[in-house]
Design an enzyme around this catalytic site. Structure first.
Site, PDB file in Angstrom:
ATOM      1  N   SER A 288       0.857  -1.214   0.000  1.00 12.05           N
ATOM      2  CA  SER A 288       0.000   0.000   0.000  1.00 12.05           C
ATOM      3  C   SER A 288       0.884   1.253   0.000  1.00 12.05           C
ATOM      4  O   SER A 288       1.529   1.605   0.965  1.00 12.05           O
ATOM      5  CB  SER A 288      -0.877   0.063   1.219  1.00 12.05           C
ATOM      6  OG  SER A 288      -1.598  -1.148   1.350  1.00 12.05           O
ATOM      7  N   THR A 289       0.882   1.790  -1.126  1.00 14.27           N
ATOM      8  CA  THR A 289       1.815   2.863  -1.433  1.00 14.27           C
ATOM      9  C   THR A 289       1.063   3.929  -2.195  1.00 14.27           C
ATOM     10  O   THR A 289       0.046   3.650  -2.812  1.00 14.27           O
ATOM     11  CB  THR A 289       2.961   2.297  -2.303  1.00 14.27           C
ATOM     12  OG1 THR A 289       3.592   1.239  -1.587  1.00 14.27           O
ATOM     13  CG2 THR A 289       3.998   3.345  -2.658  1.00 14.27           C
ATOM     14  N   THR A 290       1.558   5.162  -2.171  1.00 13.29           N
ATOM     15  CA  THR A 290       0.968   6.200  -3.008  1.00 13.29           C
ATOM     16  C   THR A 290       2.083   7.034  -3.621  1.00 13.29           C
ATOM     17  O   THR A 290       3.155   7.178  -3.035  1.00 13.29           O
ATOM     18  CB  THR A 290      -0.016   7.076  -2.212  1.00 13.29           C
ATOM     19  OG1 THR A 290      -0.711   7.948  -3.099  1.00 13.29           O
ATOM     20  CG2 THR A 290       0.706   7.894  -1.143  1.00 13.29           C
TER      21      THR A 290
ATOM     22  N   SER B  49       5.056   5.255   1.484  1.00 11.27           N
ATOM     23  CA  SER B  49       4.331   4.032   1.790  1.00 11.27           C
ATOM     24  C   SER B  49       4.287   3.749   3.287  1.00 11.27           C
ATOM     25  O   SER B  49       5.269   3.945   4.001  1.00 11.27           O
ATOM     26  CB  SER B  49       4.980   2.840   1.092  1.00 11.27           C
ATOM     27  OG  SER B  49       4.260   1.655   1.366  1.00 11.27           O
TER      28      SER B  49
ATOM     29  N   ALA C  80       2.424   3.012  -7.144  1.00 14.86           N
ATOM     30  CA  ALA C  80       2.194   2.103  -6.041  1.00 14.86           C
ATOM     31  C   ALA C  80       2.134   0.693  -6.619  1.00 14.86           C
ATOM     32  O   ALA C  80       2.160   0.508  -7.834  1.00 14.86           O
ATOM     33  CB  ALA C  80       0.885   2.462  -5.352  1.00 14.86           C
TER      34      ALA C  80
END
Length: 507
Positions: free
Chosen positions: A326-328, A345, A406
């Site tokens: 879960s990353t942006t 993240s 991501a």
């Protein structure tokens, strides 16, 4: 045009655009968008997370600021950490991934120190001015978009794993859904204090002691010494060449950037259009480079140069030629030619929320390939390897594309495909980001609908198993890209629809 911002949430993109309208530069806008993402994408990022910012200045300076998560445990002797807690996360019926959470999954956070240093070194606006909007949003609440609600649903087993996390994401015993308002007043207080004091209170003093104490009491490894010794690291970018461009990306000890550089250099040497088969073969060859020797070499001086050595690449290209995460993320370009590419993240988040602090800690030590069997293999203080790869493509020394993604192991394939579509196929940023993707992992070709069926059938005839997804899926990453047309200078942006991304062009 004053600039363009692409981010993982419409409010994050608009926060960056507002700063550009007020006269800020790309880094000012990037920091504003990052701080807002702590509110709008709180399971994916926040003050308990880490990240990287790749900056290209109008003066031609290129720097990678590493504020990623570090391994904890300084000052501890013969401590047996609590067992990691495995959680099945269902991206879709086709894609299920196991994440490990809990106190012993928590590493040393870097986001607060990183954004403050980036602004001090490359920005023009004070931090106090950039925290106002996100602090207000955290207190007043943000309405959940459909995609934000999807993330809560996917991560529900983690977000309800502790009473402290459930109080935020399921405040009345029911998980928040589309249209509901999520409020985080503690995060609002933290942001306001960050603007007034800088990040020091998060690493030393009473609050840092509370964070460490909360984790240690529950079997984690995060010590006050870990926090007090943390600092962002300035690095030279890794470099690749593709179709007359110079590609800058994340260097070791992170792994994603140099694997992207390797893949693009292979594509350059093959001299073939980046069709489905070529992309899959390059992904396969790149995956096979990720050996134990590779993992160990990431921390060795000079490893980048050895890995991307001309003869090694030409040998790999010759082999392919004979065979036929879960990353942006957010990206910003401004009118002067500054750009910032930022990936942050929280892992998949740990469920560990320290009461009254606004801090939801990362679970970076919960990844099986980083800590197999829960064994903590990384020396305290050492940066944890990452697939995250903020990337900038330069043409004649000026930024043509800034992007990142991501998506864990899908980060590399998403970035490579987006670059080839913009640079090779001439697509505008939004089309390049939205176009169907393929990915190769675990000896299976994974394909979104819209990929050339004849090409997939040919792969199957040659013995490549193919898994066809029924619809476009967030499993394939979340690319946020901004681009400058090299002929007209026109700016464009692409927000990934797979993850609710948005782009704003500022006139």
């Amino acid at each position: 045009m004053r600039g363009v911002v692409a981010a993982g949430h419409p409010q994050s993109a608009e926060a960056g655009a507002a700063v550009l309208r007020e006269g800020g530069n790309a880094v000012d806008a990037a920091v504003a968008a990052v701080l807002t993402s702590w509110v709008t994408e709180s399971p994916l990022t926040g003050p308990g997370a880490g990240g990287f910012m790749l900056v290209h200045s109008a003066a031609g300076e290129n720097r990678l600021l590493d504020f990623f998560v570090a391994a904890p445990g300084k000052g501890l002797e013969k401590v047996e950490p609590a067992a990691l807690e495995p959680i099945d996360v269902h991206f879709s019926a086709e894609a299920i991934q196991v994440f490990n959470i809990g106190p012993s999954s928590c590493g040393v956070y870097g986001n607060p120190a990183g954004v403050a240093e980036a602004l001090e070194r490359f920005g023009t606006m004070p931090l106090s001015a950039l925290v106002e909007r996100p602090a207000r949003a955290a207190r007043e609440g943000v309405e959940l978009t459909p995609m934000a609600a999807v993330f809560l649903e996917i991560l529900a087993p983690i977000l309800t794993a502790t009473p402290e996390a459930a109080a935020i994401y399921a405040p009345e015993g029911q998980l928040l859904k589309t249209g509901d308002t999520i409020r985080m007043p503690d995060l609002g207080d933290l942001l306001e204090r960050l603007g007034a004091e800088g990040p020091g209170f998060l690493y030393e003093g009473e609050l840092a002691a509370r964070v460490s104490g909360w984790v240690l009491e529950r079997g984690g490894l995060l010590t006050e010494a870990d926090l007090a010794s943390y600092a962002p690291v300035d690095r030279d970018a890794a470099r690749a060449h593709y179709r007359g461009r110079e590609v800058l990306t994340n260097p070791p000890p992170s792994s994603g950037g140099i694997l992207i550089a390797y893949a693009l250099d292979l594509l350059e040497r093959l001299g073939r259009p980046p069709g489905v088969r070529t992309l899959i073969e390059v992904m396969d060859r790149t995956n096979r480079e990720r050996t134990e020797e590779f993992v160990q070499g990431l921390h060795a001086e000079g490893y980048l140069e050895r890995f991307l050595h001309k003869e090694a690449l030409e040998s790999a290209a010759s082999e392919l030629g004979s065979r036929l995460g879960s990353t942006t993320h957010l990206s910003v370009l401004d009118a002067e030619g500054n750009c910032a590419s930022v990936t942050c993240s929280n892992g998949s988040c740990s469920g560990v929320v320290v009461p009254d602090t606004g801090i939801h800690l990362n679970n970076m030590l919960g990844e099986e390939d980083l800590n197999p069997g829960g064994f903590h293999r990384h020396e305290p203080g050492r940066r944890i390897p990452s697939m995250m790869a903020p990337t900038v493509v330069l043409r004649d020394g000026r930024p043509e594309v800034a992007l990142g993604s991501a998506g864990s192991n899908r980060i590399r394939s998403a970035i490579v495909q987006t670059i080839t579509r913009i640079v090779h196929d001439g697509m505008p940023a939004q089309e390049a980001v939205a176009t169907p993707r393929v990915h190769y992992e675990g000896r299976v070709v994974e394909a979104e609908p819209g990929i050339d069926e004849d090409a997939l059938a040919a792969l199957e005839r040659d013995g490549w198993p193919v898994q066809r997804f029924r619809e476009r899926n967030l499993y394939f990453g979340g690319v946020q890209a901004v681009a400058r047309d090299p002929e007209t200078g026109e700016l464009s942006g692409g927000g990934d629809p797979r993850r609710g991304g948005a782009a704003v062009v500022v006139e």
